[in-house]
Enzyme design. Structure first.
Site, PDB file in Angstrom:
ATOM      1  N   HIS A  57       0.839  -1.200   0.000  1.00  0.00           N
ATOM      2  CA  HIS A  57       0.000   0.000   0.000  1.00  0.00           C
ATOM      3  C   HIS A  57       0.879   1.257   0.000  1.00  0.00           C
ATOM      4  O   HIS A  57       0.682   2.168  -0.823  1.00  0.00           O
ATOM      5  CB  HIS A  57      -0.896  -0.041   1.241  1.00  0.00           C
ATOM      6  CG  HIS A  57      -1.753   1.173   1.443  1.00  0.00           C
ATOM      7  ND1 HIS A  57      -3.118   1.148   1.275  1.00  0.00           N
ATOM      8  CD2 HIS A  57      -1.455   2.442   1.838  1.00  0.00           C
ATOM      9  CE1 HIS A  57      -3.622   2.348   1.530  1.00  0.00           C
ATOM     10  NE2 HIS A  57      -2.627   3.147   1.886  1.00  0.00           N
ATOM     11  N   GLU A  58       1.845   1.290   0.900  1.00  0.00           N
ATOM     12  CA  GLU A  58       2.711   2.467   1.005  1.00  0.00           C
ATOM     13  C   GLU A  58       3.676   2.549  -0.171  1.00  0.00           C
ATOM     14  O   GLU A  58       4.011   3.647  -0.636  1.00  0.00           O
ATOM     15  CB  GLU A  58       3.478   2.441   2.329  1.00  0.00           C
ATOM     16  CG  GLU A  58       2.601   2.396   3.574  1.00  0.00           C
ATOM     17  CD  GLU A  58       1.588   3.531   3.632  1.00  0.00           C
ATOM     18  OE1 GLU A  58       1.812   4.572   2.969  1.00  0.00           O
ATOM     19  OE2 GLU A  58       0.576   3.396   4.336  1.00  0.00           O
ATOM     20  N   HIS A  61       1.942   4.279  -2.988  1.00  0.00           N
ATOM     21  CA  HIS A  61       1.974   5.734  -2.817  1.00  0.00           C
ATOM     22  C   HIS A  61       3.307   6.294  -3.294  1.00  0.00           C
ATOM     23  O   HIS A  61       3.362   7.269  -4.064  1.00  0.00           O
ATOM     24  CB  HIS A  61       1.792   6.108  -1.337  1.00  0.00           C
ATOM     25  CG  HIS A  61       0.399   5.974  -0.824  1.00  0.00           C
ATOM     26  ND1 HIS A  61      -0.697   6.486  -1.479  1.00  0.00           N
ATOM     27  CD2 HIS A  61      -0.085   5.415   0.323  1.00  0.00           C
ATOM     28  CE1 HIS A  61      -1.793   6.244  -0.772  1.00  0.00           C
ATOM     29  NE2 HIS A  61      -1.452   5.581   0.316  1.00  0.00           N
TER      30      HIS A  61
END
Length: 265
Positions: A57-58, A61
């Protein structure tokens, strides 16, 4: 010059590889029934799988920010998938695990610091925020693939239950993170389009926003409506609510009779 990162800045962290190894071993333990405590094996599988998804998820980003113009993400270690490089350990790892253990809710927190002034396009800034929950949505599709492909025949029950519960966490993470609440990615999607003075006023409430969402979900009526919607999504992906219920029961191995997933009594 196009955004780039050095090979060292893109090298996968040993910490992430260790998490993947734990996940692989726990999958084997659940599948074979090797562990003396099936619930503990399921717990390790779900927790390691959840933390791996947090790292992805990170990473999403950071990778999207890199291509948007923020080349600083490489030097910060965000492209290595190392959770220890995140700027807020409390928001990125501790709180999400607490949410999972307490309520069976997948709710990633903020972790990577993106220098948004390097990303000139508001559309690209919005995409940076959307990349995280979109990764959870993709993870959910992959995890549920054996269900919607009809490939669960012969699969050990405990593995099916664990997979269903992990899928529920990914779906809730994707849905909740798209809420336009400060501290969640949904707010990050709309933030570039808001007037500057509103953004400055809202900025201090990021952590409060995340905790507020978790608190509101403890209200019976909201909880019922939310999990009914999540069950509908999972049902479309071939996952029955009974599978997620059994998965959470195994996950909460320290309780004699854990509370059912979904509506809170």
């Amino acid at each position: 010059m196009s955004p780039h990162a050095t090979r060292g800045e893109r090298r996968v962290s040993p910490v992430f590889l260790a998490l993947v190894a734990v996940m692989a071993v726990s999958i084997w333990a659940v599948w074979t029934g090797f562990s003396a405590s099936p619930g503990f094996a399921v717990f390790l599988f779900v927790v390691s799988g959840w933390v791996v998804s947090l790292c992805l998820h990170e990473y999403a980003h950071a990778r999207t920010a890199l291509h948007g113009g923020d080349i600083s993400v490489g030097a910060k270690g965000y492209l290595t998938l190392d959770p220890l490089k995140y700027t807020h350990a409390l928001l990125s790892i501790v709180l999400p695990l607490v949410f999972v253990i307490m309520g069976g809710i997948g709710l990633p927190g903020g972790a990577v610091f993106i220098e948004r002034d390097r990303i000139r396009s508001r559309w690209k800034q919005s995409l940076v925020s959307a990349a995280g929950p979109l990764t959870n949505a993709l993870f959910a599709v992959v995890v549920t693939a054996p269900f919607w492909l009809g490939a669960m025949d012969g699969v050990p029950e405990n593995f099916r239950f664990a997979l269903a519960f992990l899928a529920l966490l990914q779906v809730t993470a994707a849905v909740l993170n798209f809420l336009p609440v400060p501290g969640l990615d949904g707010y990050g999607v709309i933030e570039p389009w808001l007037p500057f003075h509103i953004r400055r006023q809202v900025e201090p409430f990021a952590l409060i926003g995340i905790l507020a969402v978790f608190g509101i979900l403890r209200i019976d009526a909201v909880n019922h409506a939310f999990f009914d919607a999540i069950d509908s999504v999972l049902d479309a992906l071939g996952v029955h609510p009974l599978d997620t219920f059994q998965g959470q029961q195994l996950f909460r191995f320290w309780e004699g009779t854990p509370p059912p997933i979904g509506p809170v009594s």
